[in-house]
Design a protein around this motif. Structure first.
Motif, PDB file in Angstrom:
ATOM      1  N   VAL A  60      42.744  59.987  26.934  1.00  0.00           N
ATOM      2  CA  VAL A  60      44.081  59.663  27.445  1.00  0.00           C
ATOM      3  C   VAL A  60      44.381  58.206  27.120  1.00  0.00           C
ATOM      4  N   THR A  61      45.657  57.868  27.092  1.00  0.00           N
ATOM      5  CA  THR A  61      46.033  56.498  26.760  1.00  0.00           C
ATOM      6  C   THR A  61      46.080  55.637  28.017  1.00  0.00           C
ATOM      7  N   SER A  62      45.924  54.352  27.790  1.00  0.00           N
ATOM      8  CA  SER A  62      46.055  53.377  28.880  1.00  0.00           C
ATOM      9  C   SER A  62      47.538  53.034  29.042  1.00  0.00           C
ATOM     10  N   PRO A  63      48.063  52.849  30.291  1.00  0.00           N
ATOM     11  CA  PRO A  63      47.332  52.875  31.571  1.00  0.00           C
ATOM     12  C   PRO A  63      47.231  54.285  32.138  1.00  0.00           C
ATOM     13  N   GLN A  64      46.306  54.443  33.084  1.00  0.00           N
ATOM     14  CA  GLN A  64      46.130  55.678  33.828  1.00  0.00           C
ATOM     15  C   GLN A  64      46.077  55.326  35.320  1.00  0.00           C
ATOM     16  N   THR A  65      46.158  56.365  36.135  1.00  0.00           N
ATOM     17  CA  THR A  65      46.148  56.147  37.573  1.00  0.00           C
ATOM     18  C   THR A  65      44.808  56.532  38.168  1.00  0.00           C
ATOM     19  N   LEU A  66      44.577  56.035  39.381  1.00  0.00           N
ATOM     20  CA  LEU A  66      43.326  56.348  40.069  1.00  0.00           C
ATOM     21  C   LEU A  66      43.189  57.847  40.294  1.00  0.00           C
ATOM     22  N   GLY A  67      41.948  58.304  40.261  1.00  0.00           N
ATOM     23  CA  GLY A  67      41.668  59.706  40.532  1.00  0.00           C
ATOM     24  C   GLY A  67      41.605  60.569  39.289  1.00  0.00           C
ATOM     25  N   ASN A  68      42.018  60.047  38.156  1.00  0.00           N
ATOM     26  CA  ASN A  68      41.963  60.820  36.902  1.00  0.00           C
ATOM     27  C   ASN A  68      40.659  60.548  36.153  1.00  0.00           C
ATOM     28  N   ASP A  69      40.036  61.584  35.630  1.00  0.00           N
ATOM     29  CA  ASP A  69      38.847  61.421  34.793  1.00  0.00           C
ATOM     30  C   ASP A  69      39.263  60.943  33.399  1.00  0.00           C
ATOM     31  N   ILE A  70      38.518  59.977  32.905  1.00  0.00           N
ATOM     32  CA  ILE A  70      38.766  59.448  31.559  1.00  0.00           C
ATOM     33  C   ILE A  70      37.490  59.629  30.746  1.00  0.00           C
ATOM     34  N   ASN A  71      37.626  60.282  29.588  1.00  0.00           N
ATOM     35  CA  ASN A  71      36.464  60.535  28.748  1.00  0.00           C
ATOM     36  C   ASN A  71      36.518  59.641  27.517  1.00  0.00           C
ATOM     37  N   PHE A  72      35.459  58.839  27.340  1.00  0.00           N
ATOM     38  CA  PHE A  72      35.340  57.978  26.163  1.00  0.00           C
ATOM     39  C   PHE A  72      34.458  58.671  25.132  1.00  0.00           C
ATOM     40  N   LYS A  73      34.880  58.606  23.885  1.00  0.00           N
ATOM     41  CA  LYS A  73      34.142  59.272  22.803  1.00  0.00           C
ATOM     42  C   LYS A  73      33.864  58.276  21.686  1.00  0.00           C
ATOM     43  N   ALA A  74      32.617  58.250  21.250  1.00  0.00           N
ATOM     44  CA  ALA A  74      32.199  57.345  20.168  1.00  0.00           C
ATOM     45  C   ALA A  74      31.885  58.156  18.912  1.00  0.00           C
ATOM     46  N   LEU A  75      32.254  57.617  17.776  1.00  0.00           N
ATOM     47  CA  LEU A  75      31.895  58.204  16.483  1.00  0.00           C
ATOM     48  C   LEU A  75      31.209  57.124  15.663  1.00  0.00           C
ATOM     49  N   ALA A  76      29.915  57.338  15.378  1.00  0.00           N
ATOM     50  CA  ALA A  76      29.134  56.344  14.627  1.00  0.00           C
ATOM     51  C   ALA A  76      28.358  57.054  13.536  1.00  0.00           C
ATOM     52  N   GLU A  77      28.017  56.303  12.509  1.00  0.00           N
ATOM     53  CA  GLU A  77      27.220  56.847  11.416  1.00  0.00           C
ATOM     54  C   GLU A  77      26.034  55.929  11.155  1.00  0.00           C
ATOM     55  N   GLY A  78      25.051  56.490  10.453  1.00  0.00           N
ATOM     56  CA  GLY A  78      23.832  55.731  10.173  1.00  0.00           C
ATOM     57  C   GLY A  78      22.737  56.094  11.159  1.00  0.00           C
ATOM     58  N   GLY A  79      21.573  55.436  10.996  1.00  0.00           N
ATOM     59  CA  GLY A  79      20.446  55.677  11.883  1.00  0.00           C
ATOM     60  C   GLY A  79      19.881  57.072  11.749  1.00  0.00           C
ATOM     61  N   LYS A  80      18.903  57.378  12.576  1.00  0.00           N
ATOM     62  CA  LYS A  80      18.301  58.711  12.603  1.00  0.00           C
ATOM     63  C   LYS A  80      18.482  59.372  13.960  1.00  0.00           C
ATOM     64  N   LYS A  81      18.145  58.641  15.016  1.00  0.00           N
ATOM     65  CA  LYS A  81      18.340  59.133  16.379  1.00  0.00           C
ATOM     66  C   LYS A  81      19.158  58.088  17.117  1.00  0.00           C
ATOM     67  N   LEU A  82      20.477  58.321  17.193  1.00  0.00           N
ATOM     68  CA  LEU A  82      21.372  57.327  17.758  1.00  0.00           C
ATOM     69  C   LEU A  82      21.359  57.372  19.285  1.00  0.00           C
ATOM     70  N   LEU A  83      21.435  56.189  19.874  1.00  0.00           N
ATOM     71  CA  LEU A  83      21.577  56.021  21.326  1.00  0.00           C
ATOM     72  C   LEU A  83      22.873  55.255  21.598  1.00  0.00           C
TER      73      LEU A  83
END
Length: 668
Positions: free
Chosen positions: A298-321
């Motif tokens: 979801v875009t900023s801003p948001q209101t209290l009580g809403n779940d916000i999911n952050f998603k990362a997309l990365a490349e490289g490495g073997k076992k990413l953390l």
């Protein structure tokens, strides 16, 4: 072998019409009968049939070298004879030299080439022995035999001579005649490595790495390549021993700096190598980690009580953390986790800084890449505005004058408002301001590309829009033909005679015209006119690269074509030669015992084979390409040997299609 002596009253040679008396020199048994035979130039006559006579008189009438045979047998013997005496006798003036000429197929050649000597003699019944004189030293090539021709491979440089010694079959001399012929052996032309490169783009632990070397050399020579890997500590490992393969691949399980040494030599070169080159390369543990994107659902801003999911997309490495740190009025830290998603339910309003850290599981430092974003949380409690779906009543490729209906499905907020903006060539041509209607009709009046930007926002929002999406429309005076799919037979290996059917799948089939152009080895063979045929059949009658260009256009199109696709096939004359296997008839070969090797393979057409033997660490070509799939070898020394067999179809112009190597140890 003479079993008794035959004596003459006159010593050889004698003249025509002289009376010559031959007699039995030693009587092996009593009561034997004797038969006397005279031979000249392959013709035989009986001088005296079996009798008790121990001598016979002979009066020759023709010059030549005669062969006298006397047979002896016992009484009532069933065999033709029990004993034999044989001797040559010369009548007249005969040529003393037996060898008339020694002919070489070449007088000047290069190390590793083969040379053939052919001996011409003045009479039959001769044995031949062959030797080589190099730097004043004589080496035996082949001991006495009836073979009047010999072929061998020259391995030394400089002027040499082949020596031929001859003697009659019954001669007690070391040789009766000898003749030598000189020839010159030239050194191999200089060989030079022109290019040595790594073909792999990414050099990481566990990945296959491929190297290729290109050397300048005589195309008629057999060139061998050896590759040695050297790590940063100086430890060397042979990746490939001398072989005809100039491309080598291996999987590196370590990391760091390495060297790859390539040694190149002619198979018959007396040197350990003729040229060498080194390539330096570095192996990394893994590809450098880079964050490609860091987003929220979801875009900023948001209101209290809403779940916000952050998603990362990365490349490289073997076992990413991944590690998500939220700084603000209510901070959180996910710690390093394997998931690239993090769900956050804010507990207090305010401005937050969300930081993403990424690293490989093997990395001991804090992070390898990071990025951050700001996010605002409002006190007011309302669902975020999200466009869930855009519904169109027709496809986005339409004819001018046709109308397309676009409907928006959105959710969130308190009371939603919709705006539609139409653009063409980055210019705004129509706009519908915010209103409660969630759909719009649009009719393009001329051909071109259009963008319909859909904006949605809450009635009480202060932002320009809360969510947006774009629909792209293409308007045509006619719908250009488009080839969606080309169906081909599910076969990855085609041969002469295979029927290949192509099926063209496209929309608006009734208004689409197709044209087919067939090229074989880049030469146009066939070209059809435009028509509605959606099938094309190829019956290959020769091998090569077949290119089939398919052109499609609408009936109303004035272009050469609206769409073009190409299908390529390689047509083979036969299946490739595979599974080349060498079989040996001896489990434990021994010195001076013959070893038979038989070779078999699968596929191919009129398969031919070439044999190389490694003896005392030297490769020798022992049998050139031919249909013979067997080779016989007699080892004269104890040691380790290798037999290399190259195989290919007779029609194939490459050096080989398949090969096999058999190693074996010879014992005393």
């Amino acid at each position: 072998m003479n079993e008794f002596e035959v004596n003459f009253n006159r010593e050889s040679p004698q003249k025509i019409n002289d009376e010559i008396v031959m007699s039995i020199g030693n009587k092996i048994e009593q009561n034997l009968s004797y038969k006397y035979c005279i031979g000249l130039n392959g013709k035989w006559s009986i001088l005296k049939e079996f009798s008790k006579d121990t001598q016979a008189t002979w009066k020759p009438t023709e010059n030549g070298i005669y062969t006298i045979i006397v047979q002896a047998k016992r009484e009532d013997e069933q065999k033709p004879f029990n004993y034999l005496g044989k001797v040559d006798y010369v009548i007249g003036e005969m040529e003393k030299n037996i060898i008339k000429a020694v002919a070489l197929d070449k007088r000047e050649l290069t190390v590793g080439e083969k040379i053939t000597a052919k001996v011409e003699v003045v009479r039959k019944g001769v044995l031949f022995r062959y030797g080589i004189v190099e730097n004043g030293k004589w080496h035996l090539l082949k001991d006495y035999s009836a073979e009047d021709m010999i072929t061998w491979t020259v391995t030394k440089i400089g002027k040499q001579e082949v020596v031929v010694q001859c003697k009659l079959i019954d001669s007690k001399e070391k040789f009766d005649d000898t003749k030598s012929v000189e020839f010159n052996v030239l050194p191999i032309k200089n060989m030079q490595i022109k290019d040595f490169k790594c073909l792999a783009e990414e050099l990481f632990t566990g990945n296959e790495i491929t190297f290729q070397v290109d050397a300048e050399h005589d195309d008629s020579r057999l060139i061998l390549y050896k590759f040695i890997k050297i790590d940063s500590k100086g430890a060397a490992e042979c990746i490939q021993n001398y072989s005809t393969k100039r491309i080598v691949s291996y999987i590196e399980n370590d990391f760091g700096d390495f060297k790859l040494l390539c040694l190149v030599k002619d198979m018959y070169s007396p040197n350990k190598y003729d040229d060498r080159a080194v390539i330096l390369y570095s192996i990394k543990k893994y590809k450098t980690i880079a964050i490609k994107s860091f987003t929220s659902d979801v875009t900023s801003p948001q209101t209290l009580g809403n779940d916000i999911n952050f998603k990362a997309l990365a490349e490289g490495g073997k076992k990413l953390l991944y590690r998500f740190i939220i700084d603000g009025n209510s901070s959180e830290d996910s710690g390093y986790i394997r998931s690239s998603n993090f769900n956050w339910k804010p507990k207090a309003a305010g401005t937050y800084k969300i930081t993403l850290f990424v690293k490989d599981a093997s990395f001991e430092e804090n992070y390898e890449d990071k990025v951050h974003m700001e996010f605002i949380i409002d006190e007011e409690n309302r669902d975020p505005v999200v466009i869930k779906e855009i519904i169109k009543d027709t496809k986005t490729k339409i004819l001018t004058g046709e109308t397309i209906n676009i409907k928006v499905v959105a959710e969130g907020g308190i009371e939603l408002r919709y705006s539609f903006i139409v653009k063409s060539e980055d210019k705004e041509i129509e706009k519908i301001d915010y209103g409660p209607c969630e759909w719009v009709n649009y009719t393009p009046e001329k051909a071109g590309s259009y963008e319909v930007e859909i904006r949605v926002k809450d009635k009480f929002s202060t932002k320009e829009y809360d969510s947006s999406a774009t629909v792209y429309i293409e308007a045509f005076d006619y719908i250009p033909a488009s080839i969606d799919y080309i169906l081909v037979p599910s076969n990855d290996y085609y041969m002469i005679g295979d029927k290949i059917e192509l099926m063209v799948i496209s929309e608006n089939t009734k208004d689409t015209l197709n044209k087919y152009v067939l090229k074989i080895n880049n030469r146009k063979v066939e070209e059809t006119n435009y028509g509605q045929a959606s099938q094309y059949v190829v019956n290959p009658k020769c091998a090569g690269l077949y290119n089939i260009d398919i052109f499609a256009k609408n009936k109303k199109s004035d272009k050469a074509f609206d769409c073009k696709k190409t299908v390529r096939f390689i047509i083979h004359e036969s299946l490739p030669v595979t599974n080349t296997v060498i079989e040996c008839d001896r489990l434990k070969p021994k010195v001076n015992e013959g070893i038979n090797f038989n070779v078999s393979s699968e596929g191919g057409k009129e398969v031919i084979y070439e044999f190389y033997l490694m003896e005392q660490s030297e490769w020798n070509l022992v049998q050139k390409y031919s249909r013979k799939n067997f080779y016989t070898f007699i080892p004269f020394t104890k040691g380790s040997y290798k037999l290399l067999v190259l195989s290919k179809s007779q029609i194939n112009k490459s050096s080989y299609e398949d090969y096999a190597i058999l190693g074996f140890d010879v014992e005393k």
